[in-house]
Structure formats: structure tokens, C-alpha cells
Design a protein around this motif. Structure first.
Motif, PDB file in Angstrom:
ATOM      1  N   ALA A  40      -9.620  -1.480 -11.572  1.00 63.32           N
ATOM      2  CA  ALA A  40      -8.401  -2.259 -11.861  1.00 63.32           C
ATOM      3  C   ALA A  40      -7.141  -1.428 -11.643  1.00 63.32           C
ATOM      4  CB  ALA A  40      -8.445  -2.832 -13.277  1.00 63.32           C
ATOM      5  N   SER A  41      -7.056  -0.787 -10.465  1.00 59.94           N
ATOM      6  CA  SER A  41      -5.886   0.023 -10.125  1.00 59.94           C
ATOM      7  C   SER A  41      -4.610  -0.810 -10.199  1.00 59.94           C
ATOM      8  CB  SER A  41      -6.026   0.599  -8.712  1.00 59.94           C
ATOM      9  OG  SER A  41      -7.043   1.565  -8.649  1.00 59.94           O
ATOM     10  N   THR A  42      -3.524  -0.141 -10.575  1.00 62.84           N
ATOM     11  CA  THR A  42      -2.234  -0.827 -10.675  1.00 62.84           C
ATOM     12  C   THR A  42      -1.385  -0.635  -9.416  1.00 62.84           C
ATOM     13  OG1 THR A  42      -1.284   1.101 -11.802  1.00 62.84           O
ATOM     14  CG2 THR A  42      -2.201  -0.649 -13.182  1.00 62.84           C
ATOM     15  N   ASP A  43      -1.877   0.153  -8.453  1.00 66.17           N
ATOM     16  CA  ASP A  43      -1.188   0.289  -7.174  1.00 66.17           C
ATOM     17  C   ASP A  43      -1.938  -0.544  -6.128  1.00 66.17           C
ATOM     18  OD1 ASP A  43      -3.466   1.735  -6.626  1.00 66.17           O
ATOM     19  OD2 ASP A  43      -2.449   3.639  -6.257  1.00 66.17           O
ATOM     20  N   ASP A  44      -1.768  -0.238  -4.856  1.00 71.74           N
ATOM     21  CA  ASP A  44      -2.423  -1.032  -3.808  1.00 71.74           C
ATOM     22  C   ASP A  44      -3.748  -0.416  -3.363  1.00 71.74           C
ATOM     23  OD1 ASP A  44      -1.349   1.173  -2.599  1.00 71.74           O
ATOM     24  OD2 ASP A  44      -0.539   0.095  -0.863  1.00 71.74           O
ATOM     25  N   SER A  45      -4.386   0.342  -4.252  1.00 74.72           N
ATOM     26  CA  SER A  45      -5.656   0.996  -3.916  1.00 74.72           C
ATOM     27  C   SER A  45      -6.706   0.022  -3.407  1.00 74.72           C
ATOM     28  CB  SER A  45      -6.213   1.735  -5.138  1.00 74.72           C
ATOM     29  OG  SER A  45      -5.569   2.950  -5.352  1.00 74.72           O
ATOM     30  N   TYR A  46      -6.859  -1.106  -4.101  1.00 78.10           N
ATOM     31  CA  TYR A  46      -7.935  -2.038  -3.721  1.00 78.10           C
ATOM     32  C   TYR A  46      -7.751  -2.517  -2.277  1.00 78.10           C
ATOM     33  CZ  TYR A  46     -11.267  -5.865  -3.785  1.00 78.10           C
ATOM     34  OH  TYR A  46     -12.320  -6.696  -3.477  1.00 78.10           O
ATOM     35  N   ASN A  47      -6.541  -2.897  -1.918  1.00 79.83           N
ATOM     36  CA  ASN A  47      -6.290  -3.373  -0.558  1.00 79.83           C
ATOM     37  C   ASN A  47      -6.505  -2.273   0.472  1.00 79.83           C
ATOM     38  OD1 ASN A  47      -5.638  -5.968  -1.417  1.00 79.83           O
ATOM     39  ND2 ASN A  47      -3.474  -5.454  -1.687  1.00 79.83           N
ATOM     40  N   ARG A  48      -6.067  -1.074   0.160  1.00 71.46           N
ATOM     41  CA  ARG A  48      -6.274   0.055   1.075  1.00 71.46           C
ATOM     42  C   ARG A  48      -7.756   0.322   1.288  1.00 71.46           C
ATOM     43  NH1 ARG A  48      -1.996   4.892  -0.512  1.00 71.46           N
ATOM     44  NH2 ARG A  48      -0.055   3.808   0.065  1.00 71.46           N
ATOM     45  N   LEU A  49      -8.506   0.311   0.209  1.00 74.14           N
ATOM     46  CA  LEU A  49      -9.947   0.556   0.310  1.00 74.14           C
ATOM     47  C   LEU A  49     -10.644  -0.583   1.055  1.00 74.14           C
ATOM     48  CD1 LEU A  49     -10.462   1.871  -3.324  1.00 74.14           C
ATOM     49  CD2 LEU A  49     -10.772   3.221  -1.245  1.00 74.14           C
ATOM     50  N   GLN A  50     -10.239  -1.790   0.776  1.00 69.58           N
ATOM     51  CA  GLN A  50     -10.833  -2.952   1.453  1.00 69.58           C
ATOM     52  C   GLN A  50     -10.605  -2.873   2.963  1.00 69.58           C
ATOM     53  OE1 GLN A  50      -9.203  -6.901   0.495  1.00 69.58           O
ATOM     54  NE2 GLN A  50     -11.312  -7.555   0.089  1.00 69.58           N
ATOM     55  N   ASN A  51      -9.433  -2.431   3.356  1.00 68.16           N
ATOM     56  CA  ASN A  51      -9.106  -2.328   4.776  1.00 68.16           C
ATOM     57  C   ASN A  51      -9.930  -1.266   5.492  1.00 68.16           C
ATOM     58  OD1 ASN A  51      -7.162  -4.332   4.582  1.00 68.16           O
ATOM     59  ND2 ASN A  51      -5.479  -2.899   4.226  1.00 68.16           N
ATOM     60  N   GLN A  52     -10.460  -0.301   4.736  1.00 70.78           N
ATOM     61  CA  GLN A  52     -11.209   0.795   5.354  1.00 70.78           C
ATOM     62  C   GLN A  52     -12.705   0.749   5.057  1.00 70.78           C
ATOM     63  OE1 GLN A  52      -8.975   4.665   5.613  1.00 70.78           O
ATOM     64  NE2 GLN A  52      -7.709   3.738   4.027  1.00 70.78           N
ATOM     65  N   SER A  53     -13.142  -0.241   4.302  1.00 66.48           N
ATOM     66  CA  SER A  53     -14.548  -0.303   3.890  1.00 66.48           C
ATOM     67  C   SER A  53     -15.484  -0.495   5.081  1.00 66.48           C
ATOM     68  CB  SER A  53     -14.754  -1.422   2.867  1.00 66.48           C
ATOM     69  OG  SER A  53     -14.396  -2.681   3.411  1.00 66.48           O
ATOM     70  N   GLU A  54     -15.082  -1.294   6.034  1.00 68.82           N
ATOM     71  CA  GLU A  54     -15.952  -1.528   7.189  1.00 68.82           C
ATOM     72  C   GLU A  54     -16.030  -0.293   8.077  1.00 68.82           C
ATOM     73  OE1 GLU A  54     -16.481  -4.656  10.932  1.00 68.82           O
ATOM     74  OE2 GLU A  54     -15.108  -5.139   9.280  1.00 68.82           O
ATOM     75  N   GLU A  55     -14.889   0.351   8.295  1.00 68.33           N
ATOM     76  CA  GLU A  55     -14.856   1.547   9.148  1.00 68.33           C
ATOM     77  C   GLU A  55     -15.724   2.659   8.588  1.00 68.33           C
ATOM     78  OE1 GLU A  55     -11.688   4.965  10.711  1.00 68.33           O
ATOM     79  OE2 GLU A  55     -10.946   3.174   9.667  1.00 68.33           O
ATOM     80  N   TYR A  56     -15.675   2.856   7.261  1.00 64.79           N
ATOM     81  CA  TYR A  56     -16.400   3.964   6.653  1.00 64.79           C
ATOM     82  C   TYR A  56     -17.742   3.548   6.039  1.00 64.79           C
ATOM     83  CZ  TYR A  56     -12.256   6.812   7.338  1.00 64.79           C
ATOM     84  OH  TYR A  56     -11.220   7.516   7.903  1.00 64.79           O
ATOM     85  N   GLY A  57     -18.063   2.270   6.105  1.00 64.11           N
ATOM     86  CA  GLY A  57     -19.391   1.817   5.716  1.00 64.11           C
ATOM     87  C   GLY A  57     -19.701   1.891   4.240  1.00 64.11           C
ATOM     88  N   PHE A  58     -18.756   1.514   3.391  1.00 63.16           N
ATOM     89  CA  PHE A  58     -19.040   1.486   1.960  1.00 63.16           C
ATOM     90  C   PHE A  58     -18.799   0.089   1.401  1.00 63.16           C
ATOM     91  CE2 PHE A  58     -14.547   2.705   2.267  1.00 63.16           C
ATOM     92  CZ  PHE A  58     -13.937   1.907   1.314  1.00 63.16           C
TER      93      PHE A  58
END
Length: 289
Positions: A40-58
Motif C-alpha cells: 500500500a505504497s503512498t507514492d507511484d510505486s505500484y504503477n512503476r512496478l506494474q509497468n516493469q513486471s512483464e519485462e523482468y518476469g515477476f
């Protein structure tokens, strides 16, 4: 046949550090699954991670609330066990680095030593020096009382915790919470991590619980590197962090050491005085700077 292994990385307002760790471990053949829990990050962490999840395979899971270390890691651990059928769950802070050699050694030792339920490596600083406390002993009531005050913490820091790189398994009571691996069947048996704390003492409670169930914890003689509370210091001020620490201390003493009413009252009094001392020390430090 190797044991299927997955890793949980808990993120809170620190997506850059989390991605750096994933970038380092994504090619490890001994890892079957990487799952990131955004707590439940209060910054834009979730969106940043979501954008890179496919590239890094997590896989990315967004926690509905920030319930702390144990709560967030339980979300990821349950996912690895129930959805991915992982036999070993690795819990890692984002601010650590380790090589695949460590993971392979942990898995091999789990296969060779079924009496061990919890394993980690030897915690080092970024320069490779072994941390002064790469593991802990279970805290006694008197230890926790003394630890409330600066003089007690100073004396505790003089205690040496010997650890050797290159050795076999060293049995210990408490593994540091920055990186550890546990058998999935044991984690289910003990009903996962105790969510009674928000931060601090989770590994102490886990070590106590495993010992009460008759399981062993240990270090394999391979290093990993901890950059020490990058995420915590970014999000929690020192005095507030100390208040959380003291609250967790009281929870541990009540639930694990089962202190009676008088001892608990004394501990709460010491915690109150500890907060006053912390404010005084912070004021002195600010005045000098």
C-alpha cells in the motif's frame, strides 16, 4: 529433484531499490517465481512496478493496506505456496543483494537436513565486512529491559556474534529479517508470520515459534549484503520508528516470554522513559548539528 523455490520482495515507497534487486536475481535458474508485494505504497510505486513486471518476469500483488512487515510478507508467502506450489519461500528486503550460490546452498541444505526449517546466509555490509550481529539470540526479559536505554544498547553492541564465511550450517536462534528462507510446510504449520507487530521483532517471534515447534534455524557460510533499512529510513522518522520498536518489544514479551502483570507494567514504564530519553538525545543531536 530440486525443491521449488519462490521469493517475496516487500516494497513500500521504494520501487527503484526493489527493481534493482529483481534485475540482479531474475536470471537465477534456482528461482521458480519472483513475487513483489506492494505494501500500500503512498507514492507511484505500484504503477512503476506494474509497468516493469512483464519485462523482468515477476508477479505483482497490491496489498489492500499497509499492515507491516509480517502482514505484507504473508500475502506473498501465501501466494507462492497456494498458487505456485513452492516448497521453499524466501523473504527478502529490497535493500539486499545476494548471489545464486547462496540460494543453491540453502536449497541443498534443506534437502540434506530436514530438521532445519529456517536458513539464511551471513549478513555483511556493502564492503563485505561481516555485520556485528549477523544473527541474534532470543531476547530475555532482562535483555529487553536494558535495551530500552542507550547505556544498555551500548553494552549490547559490545557482544560478539561470531559467524564464519565458508563453513557449513551454524545453528542459531534468530535469523536477521533482511533475508531468510523457510520450508513451506513448516510456514503453514506455524500459521505463517505473526501479524501482531507492524515492524521489528518479527524474526524474534518467528525464531521463538520455530524453537517451540522443535525446528532448527541456521546460517550457511555464504555472504549476502545488506544496505540497512533504506526503505525504513525513507518513510519513518527515528523517534517514531523507536516507538514502533518498543510496541513490538512489549508484544514479544507478552506473547513469547509470557511475562506476568508486574513485569509487563515495569516494561511499559521503561518504554515510556525510553521515549523521553530518545527525544532528549534527538534534541541534543539537533542542537550540535
Amino acid at each position: 529433484k530440486r525443491m521449488k523455490t519462490g521469493i517475496v520482495i516487500l516494497n513500500y515507497n521504494d520501487s527503484e531499490t526493489t527493481i534493482n534487486l529483481i534485475r540482479h536475481i531474475k536470471g537465477f535458474f534456482s528461482l521458480s517465481k519472483i513475487v513483489v508485494v506492494d505494501n500500500a505504497s503512498t507514492d507511484d510505486s505500484y504503477n512503476r512496478l506494474q509497468n516493469q513486471s512483464e519485462e523482468y518476469g515477476f508477479d505483482l500483488i497490491g496489498a489492500s493496506r499497509n499492515g507491516g512487515y509480517a502482514s505484507g510478507n504473508n500475502v506473498g508467502a501465501r501466494y507462492l505456496i497456494e498458487k505456485c506450489q513452492c516448497e521453499i519461500v524466501v523473504i527478502a528486503n529490497p535493500d539486499i543483494l545476494f548471489e545464486e550460490e547462496l540460494l543453491i546452498s540453502i536449497v541443498d541444505n534443506f534437502m540434506k537436513h530436514p530438521d532445519y526449517a529456517l536458513l539464511s546466509g551471513v549478513m555483511c555490509d556493502p564492503k563485505g565486512n561481516i555485520d556485528r550481529a549477523p544473527y541474534r539470540n532470543l531476547n530475555s526479559y532482562t535483555y529487553d529491559l536494558a535495551d530500552c536505554f542507550a547505556i544498555g544498547r551500548y553494552l549490547h553492541k559490545k557482544k560478539k556474534y561470531p559467524a564464519v564465511i565458508g563453513s557449513g550450517i551454524s545453528p542459531v536462534e534468530v535469523i536477521q529479517g533482511s533475508l531468510w528462507a523457510i520450508r513451506s510446510d513448516v510456514l503453514k504449520e506455524i500459521d505463517y508470520l505473526d501479524e501482531g507487530t507492524f515492524l521489528y521483532y518479527e524474526e524474534m517471534i518467528l525464531g521463538h515459534k520455530l524453537k517451540s515447534y522443535g525446528y532448527k534455524s541456521g546460517l550457511v557460510g555464504i555472504p549476502f549484503y545488506h544496505y540497512h533499512a533504506v526503505s525504513i529510513t525513507k518513510s519513518i522518522k527515528k523517534v517514531n520508528a523507536w516507538k514502533i520498536h518498543l510496541k513490538s518489544k512489549c508484544y514479544y514479551e507478552r506473547t513469547c516470554n509470557c511475562v506476568n502483570g508486574i513485569k509487563y507494567f515495569i516494561l511499559k514504564l521503561f518504554c515510556f522513559l525510553s521515549i523521553i530519553e530518545k527525544y532528549i538525545l534527538a534534541f541534543i543531536q539537533d542542537a550540535r548539528s
